[in-house]
Motif scaffolding. Structure first.
Motif, PDB file in Angstrom:
ATOM      1  N   LEU B  25     -11.169  18.737 -54.708  1.00  0.00           N
ATOM      2  CA  LEU B  25     -12.388  18.948 -55.266  1.00  0.00           C
ATOM      3  C   LEU B  25     -12.697  18.165 -56.318  1.00  0.00           C
ATOM      4  O   LEU B  25     -13.720  17.795 -56.620  1.00  0.00           O
ATOM      5  N   LEU B  26     -11.745  17.812 -57.175  1.00  0.00           N
ATOM      6  CA  LEU B  26     -12.019  17.172 -58.477  1.00  0.00           C
ATOM      7  C   LEU B  26     -12.377  15.759 -57.995  1.00  0.00           C
ATOM      8  O   LEU B  26     -13.256  15.090 -58.444  1.00  0.00           O
ATOM      9  N   TRP B  27     -11.559  14.988 -56.980  1.00  0.00           N
ATOM     10  CA  TRP B  27     -12.032  13.779 -56.285  1.00  0.00           C
ATOM     11  C   TRP B  27     -13.422  13.812 -55.607  1.00  0.00           C
ATOM     12  O   TRP B  27     -14.269  12.942 -56.236  1.00  0.00           O
ATOM     13  N   LEU B  28     -13.924  14.709 -55.033  1.00  0.00           N
ATOM     14  CA  LEU B  28     -15.236  14.684 -54.538  1.00  0.00           C
ATOM     15  C   LEU B  28     -16.246  14.944 -55.901  1.00  0.00           C
ATOM     16  O   LEU B  28     -17.493  14.459 -55.787  1.00  0.00           O
ATOM     17  N   PHE B  29     -15.999  15.668 -56.848  1.00  0.00           N
ATOM     18  CA  PHE B  29     -16.616  15.790 -58.017  1.00  0.00           C
ATOM     19  C   PHE B  29     -16.881  14.325 -58.636  1.00  0.00           C
ATOM     20  O   PHE B  29     -18.105  14.079 -59.180  1.00  0.00           O
ATOM     21  N   VAL B  30     -15.922  13.722 -58.799  1.00  0.00           N
ATOM     22  CA  VAL B  30     -15.944  12.368 -59.287  1.00  0.00           C
ATOM     23  C   VAL B  30     -17.030  11.609 -58.357  1.00  0.00           C
ATOM     24  O   VAL B  30     -17.914  10.847 -58.974  1.00  0.00           O
ATOM     25  N   ARG B  31     -16.810  11.679 -57.304  1.00  0.00           N
ATOM     26  CA  ARG B  31     -17.828  10.686 -56.187  1.00  0.00           C
ATOM     27  C   ARG B  31     -19.224  11.500 -56.560  1.00  0.00           C
ATOM     28  O   ARG B  31     -20.003  10.671 -56.473  1.00  0.00           O
ATOM     29  N   VAL B  38     -21.731  14.451 -49.355  1.00  0.00           N
ATOM     30  CA  VAL B  38     -20.528  14.883 -49.005  1.00  0.00           C
ATOM     31  C   VAL B  38     -20.846  15.219 -47.455  1.00  0.00           C
ATOM     32  O   VAL B  38     -21.632  16.035 -47.199  1.00  0.00           O
ATOM     33  N   ASP B  39     -20.125  14.484 -46.371  1.00  0.00           N
ATOM     34  CA  ASP B  39     -19.999  15.094 -45.066  1.00  0.00           C
ATOM     35  C   ASP B  39     -19.684  16.153 -44.832  1.00  0.00           C
ATOM     36  O   ASP B  39     -18.665  16.685 -45.301  1.00  0.00           O
ATOM     37  N   ARG B  40     -20.396  16.952 -43.980  1.00  0.00           N
ATOM     38  CA  ARG B  40     -20.111  18.395 -43.905  1.00  0.00           C
ATOM     39  C   ARG B  40     -18.852  18.632 -43.253  1.00  0.00           C
ATOM     40  O   ARG B  40     -18.363  19.694 -43.400  1.00  0.00           O
ATOM     41  N   ARG B  41     -18.325  17.568 -42.527  1.00  0.00           N
ATOM     42  CA  ARG B  41     -16.893  17.759 -41.975  1.00  0.00           C
ATOM     43  C   ARG B  41     -15.858  17.859 -43.068  1.00  0.00           C
ATOM     44  O   ARG B  41     -14.940  18.576 -42.716  1.00  0.00           O
ATOM     45  N   ILE B  42     -15.998  17.039 -44.335  1.00  0.00           N
ATOM     46  CA  ILE B  42     -15.145  17.186 -45.226  1.00  0.00           C
ATOM     47  C   ILE B  42     -15.089  18.600 -45.697  1.00  0.00           C
ATOM     48  O   ILE B  42     -14.268  19.223 -46.235  1.00  0.00           O
ATOM     49  N   ILE B  43     -16.289  19.285 -46.087  1.00  0.00           N
ATOM     50  CA  ILE B  43     -16.618  20.719 -46.192  1.00  0.00           C
ATOM     51  C   ILE B  43     -15.935  21.538 -45.306  1.00  0.00           C
ATOM     52  O   ILE B  43     -14.857  22.628 -45.820  1.00  0.00           O
ATOM     53  N   PHE B  44     -15.784  21.403 -44.122  1.00  0.00           N
ATOM     54  CA  PHE B  44     -15.206  22.030 -43.154  1.00  0.00           C
ATOM     55  C   PHE B  44     -13.591  22.040 -43.337  1.00  0.00           C
ATOM     56  O   PHE B  44     -12.813  23.154 -42.976  1.00  0.00           O
ATOM     57  N   ILE B  45     -13.191  21.004 -43.675  1.00  0.00           N
ATOM     58  CA  ILE B  45     -11.664  20.831 -43.803  1.00  0.00           C
ATOM     59  C   ILE B  45     -11.266  21.554 -45.050  1.00  0.00           C
ATOM     60  O   ILE B  45     -10.040  22.141 -45.008  1.00  0.00           O
ATOM     61  N   PHE B  46     -11.902  21.332 -45.922  1.00  0.00           N
ATOM     62  CA  PHE B  46     -11.489  22.068 -47.199  1.00  0.00           C
ATOM     63  C   PHE B  46     -11.732  23.668 -46.943  1.00  0.00           C
ATOM     64  O   PHE B  46     -10.765  24.559 -47.550  1.00  0.00           O
ATOM     65  N   PHE B 295     -18.353  23.382 -54.228  1.00  0.00           N
ATOM     66  CA  PHE B 295     -19.222  22.650 -53.443  1.00  0.00           C
ATOM     67  C   PHE B 295     -20.834  22.768 -53.674  1.00  0.00           C
ATOM     68  O   PHE B 295     -21.456  21.856 -53.805  1.00  0.00           O
ATOM     69  N   ILE B 296     -21.034  24.007 -54.121  1.00  0.00           N
ATOM     70  CA  ILE B 296     -22.455  24.112 -54.818  1.00  0.00           C
ATOM     71  C   ILE B 296     -22.587  23.321 -56.106  1.00  0.00           C
ATOM     72  O   ILE B 296     -23.685  22.832 -56.197  1.00  0.00           O
ATOM     73  N   ILE B 297     -21.681  23.285 -56.919  1.00  0.00           N
ATOM     74  CA  ILE B 297     -21.674  22.530 -57.994  1.00  0.00           C
ATOM     75  C   ILE B 297     -21.852  21.111 -57.813  1.00  0.00           C
ATOM     76  O   ILE B 297     -22.546  20.230 -58.384  1.00  0.00           O
ATOM     77  N   ILE B 298     -20.772  20.539 -56.710  1.00  0.00           N
ATOM     78  CA  ILE B 298     -21.009  19.238 -56.414  1.00  0.00           C
ATOM     79  C   ILE B 298     -22.177  18.645 -56.160  1.00  0.00           C
ATOM     80  O   ILE B 298     -23.058  17.735 -56.217  1.00  0.00           O
ATOM     81  N   GLY B 299     -22.925  19.724 -55.161  1.00  0.00           N
ATOM     82  CA  GLY B 299     -24.324  19.495 -54.542  1.00  0.00           C
ATOM     83  C   GLY B 299     -25.144  19.256 -55.618  1.00  0.00           C
ATOM     84  O   GLY B 299     -26.165  18.666 -55.510  1.00  0.00           O
TER      85      GLY B 299
ATOM     86  N   SER C 130     -21.141  25.006 -45.558  1.00  0.00           N
ATOM     87  CA  SER C 130     -22.271  23.755 -45.442  1.00  0.00           C
ATOM     88  C   SER C 130     -23.729  24.121 -45.928  1.00  0.00           C
ATOM     89  O   SER C 130     -24.393  23.469 -46.626  1.00  0.00           O
ATOM     90  N   ALA C 131     -24.236  25.460 -45.246  1.00  0.00           N
ATOM     91  CA  ALA C 131     -25.230  25.971 -45.779  1.00  0.00           C
ATOM     92  C   ALA C 131     -25.410  25.857 -47.359  1.00  0.00           C
ATOM     93  O   ALA C 131     -26.534  25.635 -47.872  1.00  0.00           O
ATOM     94  N   SER C 132     -24.486  26.641 -48.095  1.00  0.00           N
ATOM     95  CA  SER C 132     -24.515  26.776 -49.379  1.00  0.00           C
ATOM     96  C   SER C 132     -24.735  25.383 -50.075  1.00  0.00           C
ATOM     97  O   SER C 132     -25.353  25.164 -51.047  1.00  0.00           O
ATOM     98  N   TYR C 133     -23.735  24.359 -49.756  1.00  0.00           N
ATOM     99  CA  TYR C 133     -23.840  23.161 -50.270  1.00  0.00           C
ATOM    100  C   TYR C 133     -25.102  22.396 -50.277  1.00  0.00           C
ATOM    101  O   TYR C 133     -25.692  21.805 -51.370  1.00  0.00           O
ATOM    102  N   ARG C 134     -25.845  22.635 -49.236  1.00  0.00           N
ATOM    103  CA  ARG C 134     -27.284  22.255 -48.920  1.00  0.00           C
ATOM    104  C   ARG C 134     -28.326  22.718 -49.555  1.00  0.00           C
ATOM    105  O   ARG C 134     -29.132  22.162 -50.050  1.00  0.00           O
ATOM    106  N   ALA C 135     -28.086  24.014 -49.478  1.00  0.00           N
ATOM    107  CA  ALA C 135     -29.259  24.771 -49.795  1.00  0.00           C
ATOM    108  C   ALA C 135     -29.341  25.367 -51.420  1.00  0.00           C
ATOM    109  O   ALA C 135     -30.412  25.526 -51.855  1.00  0.00           O
TER     110      ALA C 135
END
Lengths: 407, 313, 225
Positions: B25-31, B38-46, B295-299, C130-135
């Protein structure tokens, strides 16, 4: 000299033996009697006709025995006895201690009934006084639902009024609903891209009004689809919905003058099972890549799965449901969402017919009434709770009574 | 080998999992500062790691019951022994991980208090899950309890609200026998129990339709019967309008189950060693929530950085 | 007549059921009609099932794309139907309950359908993320408030909520995250839910009146204008 008293003494002894035995037994009996637990009877047993029924219920209330006290009173329970049409009494119910009411649902019109109740202790049962003779009565109108009737008449009446007003030519203002305005563009997009449209009318059957709302929108959408000659897929999870969906689309193609373009394969039954249906629909989305997805009807846990899959294939999505739990998922994942009543308003909105638009205005009257009642109720409840103002308390009680649904 | 380690293998697994998750998550935050989506597949892996790790290497937390959950607990606790409670299993295997723990906990609590339980289901799939509760909780933990005296399974009936409309007035019209064709009239538990109005409490476990809401609308409220509900977390907001008048309490999702189990474990020695799937599942839920919040914060960081970039262009 | 008869039936039954609410002798008539519907729906299954078989047999016979999946569908359909109808594997034979322990039907349910349903439901965990990240992006004031509320609820549903704010004194306990989360659910969310439910109720009344009065006929298949 022989003892001249021996014979009389002997006689007395012989005679006294049965007496002494009898006396002992009496003593024992009275000992037993004094150790029996006897509870006071229940009192004030009253029977009354249950209001607003078909004459098949009677209500009984009584004051529990004064020996019925927690935690360990003399009373172990009650038994209720009933006589029908002057016949013998038979036991019809048994209750635990502290019970003070009962509804007898096994009565018939034309018969007469008398009741009494026994308070049970460890050893005895003590009967209450009998009730008066009562005949159950049938009421032909449930006066307890008058407030409901009045509300229904007001709302229905306002719907009829506005329908009539619209028919006479008056223009009725209805605000724009973004999701419905976007339908034509969404269908146009699918036509330009050469990709199909996916229509999902929810996962409930024809007895759910949301499904009917979805199908009425399908009727409007089908007309445009028939004109544009766009492909449509409609996988359904109920057989009756499949039949109704086919009729709707077929009629739209006929009215567009293109009956040959219609095919029954546009609407297919998948399965009644919720997640089996979702898996099939997801597969259709990923394989066929529809440009537009309509999700209009009753949805449950599968709503987010469908919406996210549709989002992942780049489709424009218009969703609508009257299940509040699923609305957040549609709002997060879809382009346009019809919230609750907007789904039911959609068919009227899209048709533009005066009769249909009038019904939307009638709904607004109901909402205005709800707004006013909520405002008055909140003020009354606040003043009643905070400052105990009698007038406000009576308003609050009035609203509580008329809006209560309990019988 | 464990005697030579200061920490167990399970603890090592926990540490590694947490490093992977938070490091990632820290790495993604830096990115995200570079406004890279972020690709949604990375979210799925986490999410997969966040849910799988606490299951493989158990992480549990202390729970304390909120007022809403205590409403159901206290009602069952305060009913006099011998009270009759109906528990309806209105869910399918998909919802079972969330709501079956609460069904098990409530059933165990009620039997421990000496109450009588009538089990039923408005969902066809509910019957198999009801059987699981009987086989894994009721029979092993309460061998002294007798069927037809202390509990009974009257089975499933199709008809949704139609079933409720009937049993609110007369059980036998819809359920003349139990699931094994034993007549209700022959059972001590059904003595003097004509309809739902004769029950002391109803607990509906579910989340779909028909479910707790239908029980409240067609049985609990019209019949003035105390009701408790256990629902999937996503459905819980719908039941709050009925709390506390029409329902005495609400168990919402895994958290509700965990809170109820924690009350049982706290107050009953018998349940100290019982299986607590609700408490166990709070580990994955907690980590998953943390991942979602991250992920919400990263988004949002990506969103604001993109806006700034577009603004400077 | 093809359209008049259904419209008349809709009008008659709809009006009767509304009136029955207020007339005690017939107030239970709704249960009868519910049973009628259930019976019709069960018979309608033959239409749906027949359609399913027809579509997949057609794909299979003509060797259409992905015909293997049609084979799986038909195989599963036949297996469950035969196992259930003939009670295969039931100790009590054909008279036993279809869901008796050890029966093929029950075993397939336990070891195939249960896991598959759970798998599909589990997808929600991934899609929520994924929906939360996007929305949940703070695009405007309302979205920011929504974002903050979402955070409070997410934290409040975990033990960290109490860990982070347990130090707040009892007199201000409403600001402890779990209590704040419950307040958001019970007050703010509840108000919104009730408003939506009132609107839905009125929408249902309006839609139902349109259907009963025959103003709305699209579901029957409308004739050309």
């Amino acid at each position: 000299m022989k003892n001249i008293f021996s014979i009389p003494i002997l006689v007395c002894l012989v005679i006294s033996i049965p007496f002494s035995i009898f006396a002992q037994e009496k003593q024992s009996d009275s000992l037993i009697e004094t150790s029996k637990v006897i509870a006071e009877p229940a009192t004030s047993l009253i029977v009354s006709d249950y209001k607003y029924d078909n004459g098949n219920s009677l209500k009984l209330n009584w004051v529990p025995s004064i020996d019925d006290q927690l935690p360990a009173g003399k009373v172990t329970g009650y038994e209720l006895f009933r006589s029908v049409n002057g016949g013998g009494f038979e036991r019809i119910a048994e209750f635990p201690p502290q019970k003070n009411s009962f509804q007898d649902d096994k009565v018939e019109i034309g018969s007469s009934y008398v009741y009494y109740i026994d308070a049970l202790s460890k050893d005895t049962a003590t009967s209450s006084a009998k009730t008066e003779l009562i005949n159950p009565e049938r009421e032909w109108f449930n006066a307890g639902k008058i407030p409901l009737l009045i509300m229904a008449l007001i709302i229905a009446g306002s719907i009829f009024y506005f329908i009539e007003t619209a028919r006479r030519g008056k223009t009725l203002f209805v605000r724009k609903i973004a999701g419905l305005e976007a339908i034509d563009d969404a269908i146009g997009r699918a036509t330009e891209m050469g990709r199909p449209i996916l229509f999902i009318p929810g996962i409930q059957d024809m007895d759910d009004v949301q499904t009917l709302a979805g199908l009425t929108i399908l009727g409007r959408v089908s007309k445009v689809i028939a004109d544009y000659d766009t492909r449509i897929f409609m996988p359904v999870s109920r057989s009756l919905v499949m039949t109704a969906g086919r009729e709707t689309i077929k009629a739209a193609y006929q009215s567009a003058g293109r009956p040959d373009a219609y095919s029954d394969d546009m609407v297919n039954y998948i399965t009644d099972e919720q997640f089996g249906y979702v898996a099939a629909v997801d597969g259709i989305m990923v394989r066929e890549k529809p440009a537009t997805v309509f999700l209009l009807g009753a949805f449950f846990a599968e709503s987010l799965i469908l919406a996210e899959t549709g989002n992942s294939i780049g489709a424009i999505q218009i969703a609508g449901t009257a299940r509040p739990a699923q609305l957040p998922f549609f709002i997060a994942a879809c382009d346009f969402t019809l919230i609750g009543e907007e789904l039911f308003a959609a068919s009227a909105y899209l048709s533009g017919e005066p009769k249909q638009m009038g019904s939307l205005k009638g709904q607004d009257v109901g909402k205005a009434i709800a707004l006013i009642v909520i405002l008055i109720g909140v003020i009354a409840a606040t003043f009643s709770t905070a400052w105990d103002i009698a007038f406000m308390t009576s308003i609050y009680d009035f609203f509580t009574t008329i809006f209560s649904v309990s019988k | 080998m464990n005697n030579f380690l200061l920490i167990s293998l399970s603890d090592i697994g926990v540490i590694i999992s947490l490093i992977v998750i938070f490091g990632g998550l820290l790495w993604l935050f830096v990115r995200s500062i570079k406004a890279k989506e972020v690709d949604r597949r990375i979210i799925f892996i986490f999410i997969f790691v966040a849910v799988a790790a606490p299951i493989l290497f158990p992480i549990t937390f202390q729970e304390s019951a909120t007022e809403v959950v205590k409403g159901v607990y206290n009602k069952i606790e305060n009913l006099p022994a011998g009270s009759r409670i109906l528990i309806s299993f209105d869910f399918d295997p998909a919802m079972a991980p969330e709501v079956q723990p609460m069904a098990n906990a409530i059933s165990a609590h009620a039997l421990e208090k000496g109450h009588k339980i009538i089990f039923m289901s408005l969902w066809a799939t509910g019957q198999a899950l009801l059987s699981q509760t009987l086989e894994t909780v009721i029979i092993p933990q309460f061998p002294e309890k007798e069927e037809f005296v202390d509990y009974v399974n009257i089975g499933y009936k199709a008809g949704n609200e139609g079933v409720l409309n009937v049993i609110v007035a007369d059980f036998r019209q819809m359920f003349p026998t139990d699931v094994n064709s034993v007549p209700l009239d022959s059972m001590p538990i059904f003595y003097n129990l004509k309809s739902c109005k004769d029950l002391d409490m109803i607990v509906s476990i579910g989340g779909g339709k028909p479910g707790p809401k239908e029980w409240v609308l067609f049985v609990g409220d019209p019949g003035n019967i105390p009701m408790g509900v256990g629902v999937a977390a996503v459905v819980a907001p719908q039941l709050y309008p009925y709390y506390p008048k029409q329902v005495v309490g609400i168990l919402g999702g895994v958290k509700g189950a965990a809170e109820y189990e924690s009350e049982l474990v706290k107050n009953y020695q018998k349940f100290e060693d019982m299986e607590t799937p609700g408490l166990r599942m709070m580990g994955p839920q907690t980590l998953a929530h943390i991942v979602i919040m991250s992920f919400i914060i990263i988004g949002n960081v990506i969103f604001f950085r993109s806006r700034r970039k577009d603004g400077t262009k | 007549m093809k359209r008049e008869i259904p419209l008349f039936i809709t009008f008659f039954v709809g009006t009767l059921l509304i009136i029955a609410v207020f007339i005690p002798p017939i107030e239970n008539i709704e249960k009868t009609f519910t049973l009628f519907f259930d019976i019709i729906a069960v018979f309608a299954f033959f239409l749906g099932g027949g359609n399913l078989i027809r579509v997949h047999v057609h794909k299979l016979v003509n060797g259409k794309k992905d015909w293997v999946y049609s084979l799986v569908t038909l195989g599963g359909f036949a297996l469950m139907l035969i196992a259930g109808l003939f009670k295969i594997g039931n100790d009590g034979g054909i008279a036993a309950s279809v869901t008796a322990e050890g029966s093929w039907f029950q075993e397939i349910f336990n070891y195939v359908i249960n896991p598959l349903q759970s798998t599909m439901y589990a997808l929600l965990a991934f899609f929520v993320a994924s929906a939360s990240y996007r929305a949940f992006r703070a695009k405007n004031k309302e979205a920011t408030i929504l974002l903050i509320a979402a955070f409070i609820i997410l934290l409040g549903r975990t033990p960290f909520g109490m860990m982070l704010t347990g130090w707040i004194p009892d007199s201000f306990s409403i600001f402890q995250i779990p209590n704040l989360a419950i307040w958001i659910m019970n007050s703010a969310n509840l108000a919104g839910q009730r408003a939506i439910m009132i609107g839905i109720g009125l929408g249902v009344v309006s839609m139902s009146l349109r259907l009963i009065l025959g103003v709305e006929r699209t579901y029957l298949g409308e004739e050309g204008k």
